[in-house]
Design a protein around this motif. Structure first.
Motif, short mmCIF file in Angstrom:
data_model
loop_
_atom_site.label_atom_id
_atom_site.label_comp_id
_atom_site.label_asym_id
_atom_site.label_seq_id
_atom_site.Cartn_x
_atom_site.Cartn_y
_atom_site.Cartn_z
N GLY A 85 0.81 -1.22 0.00
CA GLY A 85 0.00 0.00 0.00
C GLY A 85 0.83 1.26 0.00
N ALA A 86 0.21 2.35 0.42
CA ALA A 86 0.85 3.67 0.42
C ALA A 86 2.07 3.67 1.33
N SER A 122 4.95 6.05 3.54
CA SER A 122 5.34 7.32 4.14
C SER A 122 6.43 7.06 5.17
N LYS A 166 2.58 16.44 2.70
CA LYS A 166 2.79 15.79 1.41
C LYS A 166 3.46 16.76 0.45
N ASP A 191 4.25 12.89 -4.44
CA ASP A 191 3.86 11.57 -3.92
C ASP A 191 4.53 11.25 -2.59
N ASN A 207 0.57 1.64 4.34
CA ASN A 207 -0.87 1.58 4.62
C ASN A 207 -1.55 0.69 3.58
N TRP A 236 -4.53 1.58 0.67
CA TRP A 236 -4.57 3.00 0.31
C TRP A 236 -3.55 3.30 -0.77
N ASP A 237 -3.86 4.32 -1.59
CA ASP A 237 -2.86 4.87 -2.50
C ASP A 237 -2.16 6.05 -1.82
N GLN A 238 -1.29 6.74 -2.52
CA GLN A 238 -0.53 7.83 -1.92
C GLN A 238 -1.38 9.05 -1.57
N ASN A 239 -2.66 9.03 -1.96
CA ASN A 239 -3.57 10.12 -1.60
C ASN A 239 -4.54 9.72 -0.50
N TYR A 288 -6.61 -5.09 -2.81
CA TYR A 288 -5.52 -4.85 -1.88
C TYR A 288 -5.35 -6.09 -1.01
#
Length: 124
Positions: free
Chosen positions: A4-5, A7, A42, A45, A63, A66-69, A76
């Motif tokens: 997933g995303a 960060s 943010k 990306d 995550n 989820w995508d990066q947004n 998934y």
């Protein structure tokens, strides 16, 4: 394995000072809960979470779902399935909380150098 995303969660001494610094680097604030000691920023990306007094070390965060947004993606891999895959691969899992509300859950692993990696699923 779809994690997933992505960060980076940073342990900061002063969340407001850190927000001001990262804004100078072109980051925009997505979530402002600085009064509670945290914020999400943010730049393109690239996502960073700033956490004052909430985490002890910097953490790579994924995550699932989820995508990066922060938007849901389909398909998934659910956190419980990721847990099974990690254990089958011989990766030690700790701090697993797989029974969160609405099928949410999280777990942590460490890479060979001891860097913390959090898989934190916020969606059902």
């Amino acid at each position: 394995m779809n994690l997933g995303a992505f960060s980076v969660s940073l342990a900061v001494k002063d969340v407001k000072a850190s927000v001001a610094f990262y804004k100078k680097l072109g980051f925009e604030q997505l979530v402002d809960l600085t009064e509670q000691g945290w914020a999400i920023l943010k730049n393109g990306d690239h996502i960073i979470g700033l956490f004052q007094g909430m985490i002890d070390e910097n953490i790579l965060t994924f995550n699932p779902g989820w995508d990066q947004n922060g938007k849901n993606v389909e398909p998934y891999t659910d956190i419980r399935e990721l847990h099974k895959q990690l254990e089958a691969a011989g990766v030690e899992v700790f701090n697993a909380n797989l029974d969160g509300p609405d099928s949410r859950g999280s777990l942590m692993i460490r890479d060979p150098d001891g860097n913390a990696i959090l898989l934190d699923q916020h969606r059902a």
